[in-house]
Design a protein around this motif. Sequence first.
Motif, PDB file in Angstrom:
ATOM      1  N   SER A 155       1.118   3.671   2.317  1.00  0.00           N
ATOM      2  CA  SER A 155       1.787   3.963   3.590  1.00  0.00           C
ATOM      3  C   SER A 155       2.961   3.033   3.854  1.00  0.00           C
ATOM      4  O   SER A 155       4.001   3.467   4.379  1.00  0.00           O
ATOM      5  CB  SER A 155       0.779   3.873   4.741  1.00  0.00           C
TER       6      SER A 155
ATOM      7  N   GLU B  55       4.184  10.303  -3.735  1.00  0.00           N
ATOM      8  CA  GLU B  55       2.763  10.410  -4.048  1.00  0.00           C
ATOM      9  C   GLU B  55       2.524  10.438  -5.556  1.00  0.00           C
ATOM     10  O   GLU B  55       1.620   9.763  -6.064  1.00  0.00           O
ATOM     11  CB  GLU B  55       2.164  11.656  -3.406  1.00  0.00           C
TER      12      GLU B  55
ATOM     13  N   ARG C 123      -8.302   8.542  -2.066  1.00  0.00           N
ATOM     14  CA  ARG C 123      -7.631   9.819  -1.788  1.00  0.00           C
ATOM     15  C   ARG C 123      -6.643  10.201  -2.885  1.00  0.00           C
ATOM     16  O   ARG C 123      -6.590  11.365  -3.310  1.00  0.00           O
ATOM     17  CB  ARG C 123      -6.907   9.717  -0.448  1.00  0.00           C
ATOM     18  N   TYR C 124      -5.851   9.243  -3.330  1.00  0.00           N
ATOM     19  CA  TYR C 124      -4.823   9.551  -4.328  1.00  0.00           C
ATOM     20  C   TYR C 124      -5.371   9.449  -5.744  1.00  0.00           C
ATOM     21  O   TYR C 124      -4.980  10.218  -6.621  1.00  0.00           O
ATOM     22  CB  TYR C 124      -3.629   8.617  -4.140  1.00  0.00           C
TER      23      TYR C 124
ATOM     24  N   LEU D 166      -9.322   1.569   0.705  1.00  0.00           N
ATOM     25  CA  LEU D 166      -9.107   1.833   2.131  1.00  0.00           C
ATOM     26  C   LEU D 166      -8.836   3.324   2.376  1.00  0.00           C
ATOM     27  O   LEU D 166      -9.202   3.866   3.423  1.00  0.00           O
ATOM     28  CB  LEU D 166      -7.930   1.002   2.659  1.00  0.00           C
ATOM     29  N   HIS D 167      -8.206   3.966   1.403  1.00  0.00           N
ATOM     30  CA  HIS D 167      -7.917   5.399   1.507  1.00  0.00           C
ATOM     31  C   HIS D 167      -9.045   6.256   0.919  1.00  0.00           C
ATOM     32  O   HIS D 167      -8.886   7.473   0.789  1.00  0.00           O
ATOM     33  CB  HIS D 167      -6.612   5.728   0.769  1.00  0.00           C
ATOM     34  N   ARG D 168     -10.172   5.601   0.578  1.00  0.00           N
ATOM     35  CA  ARG D 168     -11.328   6.307   0.009  1.00  0.00           C
ATOM     36  C   ARG D 168     -10.949   7.089  -1.257  1.00  0.00           C
ATOM     37  O   ARG D 168     -11.387   8.205  -1.479  1.00  0.00           O
ATOM     38  CB  ARG D 168     -11.962   7.237   1.047  1.00  0.00           C
TER      39      ARG D 168
ATOM     40  N   TRP E 105      -6.213  -1.391  -1.685  1.00  0.00           N
ATOM     41  CA  TRP E 105      -5.512  -0.376  -0.894  1.00  0.00           C
ATOM     42  C   TRP E 105      -6.136   0.995  -1.107  1.00  0.00           C
ATOM     43  O   TRP E 105      -6.349   1.753  -0.143  1.00  0.00           O
ATOM     44  CB  TRP E 105      -4.032  -0.336  -1.287  1.00  0.00           C
ATOM     45  N   GLU E 106      -6.413   1.334  -2.352  1.00  0.00           N
ATOM     46  CA  GLU E 106      -6.930   2.669  -2.635  1.00  0.00           C
ATOM     47  C   GLU E 106      -8.333   2.866  -2.072  1.00  0.00           C
ATOM     48  O   GLU E 106      -8.699   3.964  -1.658  1.00  0.00           O
ATOM     49  CB  GLU E 106      -6.903   2.925  -4.145  1.00  0.00           C
TER      50      GLU E 106
ATOM     51  N   GLY F  97       0.819  -1.196   0.000  1.00  0.00           N
ATOM     52  CA  GLY F  97       0.000   0.000   0.000  1.00  0.00           C
ATOM     53  C   GLY F  97       0.856   1.251   0.000  1.00  0.00           C
ATOM     54  O   GLY F  97       2.082   1.185   0.081  1.00  0.00           O
TER      55      GLY F  97
ATOM     56  N   TYR G  20       3.013   6.999  -6.919  1.00  0.00           N
ATOM     57  CA  TYR G  20       1.866   6.135  -6.598  1.00  0.00           C
ATOM     58  C   TYR G  20       0.691   6.410  -7.533  1.00  0.00           C
ATOM     59  O   TYR G  20       0.053   5.477  -8.035  1.00  0.00           O
ATOM     60  CB  TYR G  20       1.459   6.362  -5.148  1.00  0.00           C
TER      61      TYR G  20
END
Length: 243
Positions: A48, A74, A138-139, A134-136, A131-132, A46, A77
């Motif tokens: 992080s 970032e 974000r990226y 889980l980060h809603r 993974w993404e 992920g 990613y």
Amino acid sequence: MVRTTQSTAKADADASAAAPTRRQQLAAKTRERMLKIAIREFAEKGFSGARVETIARRSKLNIRMIYHYFGGKEKLYVEVLEHVLAKLREAELAVSLDEHAVDPVAGIQQLYDFTEEHFSTHPELLSLLSWENLHRARYLKTSKRIPAMSSPVLDKLHTLIRRGETGGTLRRGIDPLHLYVTLVSLAYFHKSNAHTISRMFDTEMLAPAWQAAHKAQAHELVRAFLQSGEMAEVVPVRAVRGR
């Protein structure tokens, strides 16, 4: 004669300028190598957990090269997300599917089959999407490329649905986006969650026999959903337990 010589010289110069130099070719290969290693690192750990130092070391390059080519962790990613999703979209659009001639039900099932196969052969995509989420996203939200990638697929589905409705082989009122999400869900969940569900139900869900049976059931579900009442024909599928 002079004009011809000058024109030829200019054409040669233009061709030479357009052709990548050896330095540019090496730079492109270096960048591609870093991107492949970054895909594996981000898929495993992920955003992080992944480390730029690890990506640089595995690429056998100085860490400064990561920042030179990608501008930082970032941005690297986000480019990884863009790359794997672009590959999915490119492959979807390359599917031999003439939406103006193929039977609409067969065409939609063909798109499902492709998606299911792509997820099977690209487990890194499943991991990155998990993974993404889980980060809603974000990226992913920072990418301008990704939203534009999806339109052609929805256009294909829209054409198939419209033709099927007109010909009476599809029921009316099917939304292309809802249908696409359904197809992806049927191709995704039993792979992305196979390890946990296998343990919960003491059944090896990644076994080829179980995967094949689930694919056959997905075909039934898609066909029954798509077809108008008088066209639907459900063929029972025996459960297969891969142990």
